[in-house]
Design a protein around this motif. Structure first.
Motif, mmCIF file in Angstrom:
data_model
loop_
_atom_site.group_PDB
_atom_site.id
_atom_site.type_symbol
_atom_site.label_atom_id
_atom_site.label_comp_id
_atom_site.label_asym_id
_atom_site.label_seq_id
_atom_site.Cartn_x
_atom_site.Cartn_y
_atom_site.Cartn_z
ATOM 1 N N THR A 134 -51.369 10.593 62.076
ATOM 2 C CA THR A 134 -52.260 9.534 61.615
ATOM 3 C C THR A 134 -52.148 8.298 62.500
ATOM 4 O O THR A 134 -53.159 7.683 62.852
ATOM 5 C CB THR A 134 -51.949 9.175 60.147
ATOM 6 O OG1 THR A 134 -52.042 10.368 59.362
ATOM 7 C CG2 THR A 134 -52.913 8.136 59.611
ATOM 8 N N THR A 139 -43.814 15.072 56.373
ATOM 9 C CA THR A 139 -44.162 13.669 56.155
ATOM 10 C C THR A 139 -44.146 12.891 57.460
ATOM 11 O O THR A 139 -45.100 12.167 57.774
ATOM 12 C CB THR A 139 -43.193 13.023 55.140
ATOM 13 O OG1 THR A 139 -43.222 13.776 53.934
ATOM 14 C CG2 THR A 139 -43.575 11.587 54.859
ATOM 15 N N SER A 140 -43.085 13.033 58.229
ATOM 16 C CA SER A 140 -43.018 12.289 59.502
ATOM 17 C C SER A 140 -44.057 12.809 60.498
ATOM 18 O O SER A 140 -44.662 12.018 61.232
ATOM 19 C CB SER A 140 -41.609 12.357 60.102
ATOM 20 O OG SER A 140 -41.240 13.692 60.363
ATOM 21 N N GLY A 166 -47.363 11.431 59.571
ATOM 22 C CA GLY A 166 -47.355 10.009 59.902
ATOM 23 C C GLY A 166 -47.622 9.788 61.386
ATOM 24 O O GLY A 166 -48.393 8.895 61.765
#
Length: 140
Positions: free
Chosen positions: A79, A72-73, A76
């Motif tokens: 992106t 997830t990180s 992130g």
């Protein structure tokens, strides 16, 4: 996406990234020959195809380096940097175009894409060695 399905079958993400980067560098040369709107559409379609080839392979390569517990990180960060780089690139190209002309901007785009092609080629060789070592359990 058709490109992603083909890439899944061949499983050589690094080859697709390098090919797409070269494909896109050639596409930037097309801007020099645009004299009618339909020609611009062709150049944009060419670049869109290059992006459609490159994105799935690039994301797959990034995913292979990523620890599962931090996905997830890491996505992130990916992106965020991706969007920030688009903004910075747009700002720089606007300044270059304002200070010079569109042809200088197109030349700069081609040069950056060509450097990206060379860099992708070098990284692809290293990636392949890493990925093969990871798959065979022979990492140092």
């Amino acid at each position: 996406c058709v490109a992603a399905k083909i890439e899944n079958k061949i499983k050589r993400d690094e080859v697709f990234v390098v090919f797409a980067q070269g494909f896109m560098a050639i596409g930037y040369i097309g801007y020099f020959f645009v004299h009618h709107p339909w020609q611009l559409y062709l150049v944009q379609a060419w670049l869109g195809i290059g992006g459609a080839i490159q994105a799935p392979a690039l994301y797959a390569m990034y995913h292979n380096y990523m620890p599962a517990e931090k996905s997830t990180s890491n996505w992130g960060i990916w992106t965020g940097f991706y969007n920030i780089s688009i903004g910075i690139g747009s700002l720089i190209s606007a300044y270059v175009t304002q200070a010079t002309d569109f042809y200088t901007t197109f030349a700069l785009m081609f040069v950056i894409a060509s450097v990206g092609f060379i860099y992708a080629f070098v990284v692809a060789i290293r990636y392949r060695r890493f990925f093969l070592a990871k798959m065979t359990g022979k990492m140092h």
